[in-house]
Design a protein around this motif. Structure first.
Motif, short mmCIF file in Angstrom:
data_model
loop_
_atom_site.label_atom_id
_atom_site.label_comp_id
_atom_site.label_asym_id
_atom_site.label_seq_id
_atom_site.Cartn_x
_atom_site.Cartn_y
_atom_site.Cartn_z
N THR A 69 0.83 -1.20 0.00
CA THR A 69 0.00 0.00 0.00
C THR A 69 0.86 1.25 0.00
O THR A 69 0.45 2.30 -0.51
N PRO B 270 1.75 3.10 -4.65
CA PRO B 270 1.52 4.49 -5.06
C PRO B 270 2.79 5.18 -5.56
O PRO B 270 2.74 5.98 -6.50
N LEU C 295 2.05 8.51 -7.25
CA LEU C 295 1.05 9.12 -6.38
C LEU C 295 1.57 9.20 -4.95
O LEU C 295 2.60 8.62 -4.62
N ASP C 296 0.84 9.92 -4.09
CA ASP C 296 1.30 10.16 -2.73
C ASP C 296 1.05 8.94 -1.85
O ASP C 296 -0.10 8.50 -1.70
N ALA C 297 2.11 8.41 -1.25
CA ALA C 297 2.00 7.17 -0.48
C ALA C 297 1.25 7.37 0.84
O ALA C 297 0.44 6.54 1.24
N ALA D 109 -2.33 7.56 0.27
CA ALA D 109 -2.84 6.22 -0.02
C ALA D 109 -3.08 5.44 1.27
O ALA D 109 -4.09 4.72 1.38
N THR E 249 -3.87 -0.44 -1.65
CA THR E 249 -3.56 0.00 -3.02
C THR E 249 -3.52 -1.19 -3.97
O THR E 249 -2.90 -2.21 -3.69
N SER F 86 -0.71 13.53 -12.78
CA SER F 86 -1.42 12.73 -11.79
C SER F 86 -2.93 12.93 -11.87
O SER F 86 -3.70 12.00 -11.60
N THR G 29 -5.60 9.85 -11.96
CA THR G 29 -6.66 9.60 -10.98
C THR G 29 -8.04 9.76 -11.59
O THR G 29 -8.99 9.13 -11.15
N SER H 166 -9.68 8.06 -5.37
CA SER H 166 -9.14 8.79 -6.52
C SER H 166 -9.69 10.21 -6.61
O SER H 166 -9.06 11.09 -7.20
N GLY I 7 -5.95 9.99 -4.44
CA GLY I 7 -5.39 8.76 -3.88
C GLY I 7 -5.30 7.64 -4.89
O GLY I 7 -5.68 7.78 -6.06
N SER I 8 -4.84 6.50 -4.42
CA SER I 8 -4.62 5.33 -5.28
C SER I 8 -5.87 4.48 -5.39
O SER I 8 -6.73 4.50 -4.52
#
Length: 474
Positions: A46, A50, A55-57, A60, A85, A104, A108, A316, A320-321
């Motif tokens: 997870t 990302p 994407l931002d972990a 996520a 994720t 991004s 998303t 999303s 987010g993931s």
């Protein structure tokens, strides 16, 4: 006060054959401990996936907690599962990002549309009924999907985690095995968590005693000389803070954070095929959970797919993931025999707190790859073997070519990540392609097979239905 969950037994101990049902729980200290173990199980992929998608972990992680609560509410707590994720989108996202001007927000946006499609598929499955699902996805097929989901994860261990520290991985694996089999009661049931704690401590001791290791650094994908445990990000991180918004650097490089999506037809067309894999994963995971809990969860199939779709839409929508039910956490349940939905609410709450705390996120992010390798090599294998257990409990006859031939082809394709490229921007591979081969191949074989082969399968399935083996795995 049970807050809706019945206390199982004395809330402290379980017999060798006992299980804690989804509507039950152990004492709160034990439930919290198991919730922490679920966080440990989901945290690696997870957090890492990302990053692979740009994407931002930490966002996520936070949204995995939010969407897990959503999932549990939609399925009324009957399908204990964690939403983390999804790795099924990684390849498609990388294709989108390779296009000029893609960012991004486009990624998303396409993921959000995929979530909407998942919701619609879930509604279709819900109203079609479980008998239709059993006809389309009999035990030979669902067992294959579960097996592929588990064994397809083997390269994650072999290529990402294990090369980071093979000896720590081996020691943690052996320690976890010994804990799972040798310890009694509660401690035996949190063997995965004990293995993570032990491995973390062992890695720190080795750093102090023998110094840095020369191995793969997964963060940069290169072999470097580095300490096993890097405390600097933990030291630098604040205790409390929100994920940052998406920012553009002076050099034009994007630093992903929270954002609103935008929509591109081209990106949507590339990412939509991942819906096949997510649907297959979700159905397979529900079947696996049904197998381990002994409950008939077929009526929850549609709700589960709807919940995963809604979770993907919500995650999303804030940048987010994409999310999916997590086989890693099913492995934890199989190891602990504790299926209480309370543990998932605890895990979800912890994940949300991590999202608000850069400090705690950095603590888990510092988990050495060798430690994750030692734990996941067991968990991923257990997921795959749940598929074999579905075959066994349902009496699947692999002496019949209708079963054996399409499953043989699909499983090898799914485990080996074999791909079929239709164009530069569209391909099917791994679990999604393997699932199509198994489902399509099985039903094609039923159409062209001689009467005696078909009669043998129909006779066995009728017997299983009478015994409750199709409608309920046990």
């Amino acid at each position: 006060m049970s807050l809706g969950w019945k206390i199982h037994g004395d809330g402290k101990s379980l017999g060798p054959e006992e299980v804690v049902a989804p509507d039950e729980r152990l004492s709160w200290p034990r439930t919290i401990g198991l919730g922490v173990q679920h966080v440990g199980a989901m945290f690696g992929p997870t957090f890492i996936l990302p990053l692979l998608m740009g994407l931002d972990a930490r966002l996520a992680i936070m949204m995995s907690g939010v969407t897990t609560v959503m999932f549990l509410l939609v399925v009324k707590g009957r399908v204990p599962s964690y939403l983390g994720t999804s790795g099924a989108f990684v390849g498609a996202v990388l294709v989108v990002r390779s296009q000029p001007g893609a960012d991004s927000a486009e990624v998303t946006g396409a993921i959000l549309v995929a979530g909407v499609v998942l919701v619609l598929l879930g509604v279709l499955i819900h109203f079609a009924g479980s008998r239709v699902i059993n006809k389309v996805l009999p035990p030979v097929v669902t067992g294959s999907i579960v097996l592929m989901i588990g064994f397809n994860l083997a390269p994650v261990v072999a290529d990402t985690y294990w090369p980071q520290d093979q000896w720590v991985a081996l020691i943690v694996m052996l320690f976890t095995i010994c804990c799972a089999v040798g310890l009694r009661g509660f401690f035996g049931r949190i063997s995965i968590f004990l293995g993570l704690v032990f491995g973390y401590f062992l890695s720190w001791v080795l750093d102090v005693a023998v110094g840095p290791i020369t191995s793969l650094d997964a963060g940069i994908g290169q072999v470097t000389t580095h300490l096993r445990v890097n405390w600097q990000p933990l030291h630098d991180a604040d205790w409390i803070g929100l994920p940052a918004p998406t920012m553009m650097g002076a050099d034009g490089t994007e630093a992903a954070g929270w954002h609103t999506p935008s929509f591109s037809i081209a990106a949507i067309m590339v990412i939509l095929p991942a819906v096949i894999a997510i649907t297959a994963e979700t159905v397979g995971h529900v079947k696996a959970i049904a197998e381990t809990t002994g409950e008939d969860l077929d009526p929850m199939m549609g709700r589960s797919v709807i919940a995963v779709g809604l979770g993907t839409v919500v995650a999303s929508a804030v940048g987010g993931s994409p999310v999916t039910t997590y086989g890693e956490n099913i492995g934890v349940m199989a190891a602990t025999r504790v299926f209480s939905s309370a543990t998932y609410y605890v895990a979800a709450g912890i994940a949300v707190l991590f999202g608000f705390s850069p400090k705690f996120g950095a603590l888990f992010a510092a988990m050495p790859g060798g430690v994750l390798a030692g734990s996941t090599v067991i968990l991923y294998g257990m997921i795959g073997l749940l598929g074999a257990q579905i075959w066994k409990e349902s009496g699947v006859d692999f002496g019949n070519l209708i079963n054996m031939v399409p499953v043989s082809a699909g499983v090898i394709i799914g485990i080996g990540n074999t791909s079929v490229n239709f164009s530069d921007s569209f391909s099917l591979s791994g679990i999604s392609l393997g699932t199509i081969v198994v489902i399509g191949g099985y039903h094609l074989c039923r159409v062209i097979a001689p009467v005696q082969l078909l009669a043998s399968i129909d006779k066995r399935q009728a017997k299983e239905t009478a015994q409750g083996l199709v409608d309920s795995p046990r």
